[in-house]
Write an enzyme that holds these catalytic residues in place. Structure first.
Site, PDB file in Angstrom:
ATOM      1  CG  ASP A  16      -1.849   1.096   1.367  1.00 22.24           C
ATOM      2  OD1 ASP A  16      -1.591   2.182   0.791  1.00 22.24           O
ATOM      3  OD2 ASP A  16      -2.881   0.908   2.033  1.00 22.24           O
ATOM      4  CG  ASP A  40      -6.322  11.731  -5.509  1.00 25.84           C
ATOM      5  OD1 ASP A  40      -5.585  12.256  -4.661  1.00 25.84           O
ATOM      6  OD2 ASP A  40      -6.978  12.372  -6.350  1.00 25.84           O
TER       7      ASP A  40
HETATM    8  P1  ADP Z   1      -5.392   6.218 -12.036  1.00 31.15           P
HETATM    9  O1  ADP Z   1      -6.587   7.114 -11.911  1.00 31.15           O
HETATM   10  O2  ADP Z   1      -4.120   6.996 -12.373  1.00 31.15           O
HETATM   11  O3  ADP Z   1      -5.630   5.055 -12.916  1.00 31.15           O
HETATM   12  P2  ADP Z   1      -5.849   4.695  -9.561  1.00 31.15           P
HETATM   13  O4  ADP Z   1      -5.597   5.193  -8.194  1.00 31.15           O
HETATM   14  O5  ADP Z   1      -7.263   4.465  -9.978  1.00 31.15           O
HETATM   15  O6  ADP Z   1      -5.086   5.729 -10.532  1.00 31.15           O
HETATM   16  O7  ADP Z   1      -5.070   3.332  -9.787  1.00 31.15           O
HETATM   17  C1  ADP Z   1      -3.681   3.234 -10.022  1.00 31.15           C
HETATM   18  C2  ADP Z   1      -3.167   1.900  -9.539  1.00 31.15           C
HETATM   19  O8  ADP Z   1      -2.977   1.960  -8.122  1.00 31.15           O
HETATM   20  C3  ADP Z   1      -4.123   0.722  -9.748  1.00 31.15           C
HETATM   21  O9  ADP Z   1      -3.335  -0.383 -10.180  1.00 31.15           O
HETATM   22  C4  ADP Z   1      -4.699   0.440  -8.365  1.00 31.15           C
HETATM   23  O10 ADP Z   1      -5.003  -0.919  -8.172  1.00 31.15           O
HETATM   24  C5  ADP Z   1      -3.550   0.823  -7.478  1.00 31.15           C
HETATM   25  N1  ADP Z   1      -3.878   1.218  -6.080  1.00 31.15           N
HETATM   26  C6  ADP Z   1      -5.064   1.564  -5.548  1.00 31.15           C
HETATM   27  N2  ADP Z   1      -4.937   1.863  -4.238  1.00 31.15           N
HETATM   28  C7  ADP Z   1      -3.616   1.714  -3.928  1.00 31.15           C
HETATM   29  C8  ADP Z   1      -2.831   1.862  -2.739  1.00 31.15           C
HETATM   30  N3  ADP Z   1      -3.373   2.241  -1.576  1.00 31.15           N
HETATM   31  N4  ADP Z   1      -1.491   1.605  -2.810  1.00 31.15           N
HETATM   32  C9  ADP Z   1      -0.916   1.238  -3.985  1.00 31.15           C
HETATM   33  N5  ADP Z   1      -1.599   1.070  -5.137  1.00 31.15           N
HETATM   34  C10 ADP Z   1      -2.935   1.304  -5.110  1.00 31.15           C
END
Ligand code: ADP
Length: 186
Positions: A16, A40
């Site tokens: 995470d 985000d």
């Molecule tokens: P974007 O809008 O740029 O696509 P997202 O946040 O929707 O960004 O997703 C980007 C990647 O981060 C996805 O592969 C998602 O599974 C992953 N992700 C979501 N939450 C976390 C987290 N807490 N830590 C790391 N990766 C995450």
């Protein structure tokens, strides 16, 4: 798994992004800088209101963050000292400059970190969640862009960590890193 590029550690981890104890974590933000879902949402939830306050000040000054660019705030209550907010492209088939915009997001984030003399940086997989960028393609761009910046030198970055959220995503990045290492040996 990890590799070395010009003395900098390039690491892949399952985890995470909000739990990373590094100088800066990178947020997969959107152009409004006012929060969203995925990475985000997790960063603002865990980091507390200070991050959003700083984002609002940046918006007042420059009106958001264009796709491919990056801005920096403190890390609030996160273990990371800073958050670099970058905006990856929304995938729309691949003919609207998505590859270059994704590379720019990584490049500008790393540039900001190196301008601040930050030495440890953690990236999520930008654009491959809500923005639907195909992860196989995104992983190659992410790793080759970062490796290219590291090779170019002129920075004090000791470690760049990619924090992947699922075993599948980690396996995809793992294969991309192996391809990169093979190319370097040629
Ligand atoms: P974007 O809008 O740029 O696509 P997202 O946040 O929707 O960004 O997703 C980007 C990647 O981060 C996805 O592969 C998602 O599974 C992953 N992700 C979501 N939450 C976390 C987290 N807490 N830590 C790391 N990766 C995450």
């Amino acid at each position: 798994m990890d590799a070395r590029v010009s003395g900098t550690r390039l690491a892949l981890e399952l985890g995470d992004i909000t739990e990373q104890r590094v100088d800066a974590i990178v947020n997969a933000a959107n152009t409004t800088l006012l929060g969203g879902g995925g990475v985000d949402g997790a960063i603002h939830r865990r980091g507390g209101p200070a991050i959003l306050e700083e984002c609002k000040a940046i918006v007042a000054r420059q009106g958001g963050c264009p796709t491919g660019e990056a801005v920096i705030t403190t890390g609030g209550r996160l273990p990371a000292r800073f958050v670099i907010h970058t905006v990856g492209p929304v995938w729309s088939g691949g003919r609207r400059g998505e590859d270059d915009l994704l590379a720019a997001a990584y490049r500008n984030s790393l540039r900001l970190a190196s301008e601040r003399d930050l030495t440890t940086i953690a990236f999520p997989s930008i654009s491959t969640g809500a923005y639907r960028f195909p992860i196989e393609r995104a992983a190659g761009i992410a790793l080759s862009t970062v490796a290219g910046m590291l090779r170019a030198g002129g920075h004090h970055v000791a470690e760049v960590r990619f924090v992947l959220f699922t075993d599948y995503d980690l396996a995809v990045y793992h294969r991309a890193l192996e391809r990169l290492a093979q190319e370097e040996r040629r």
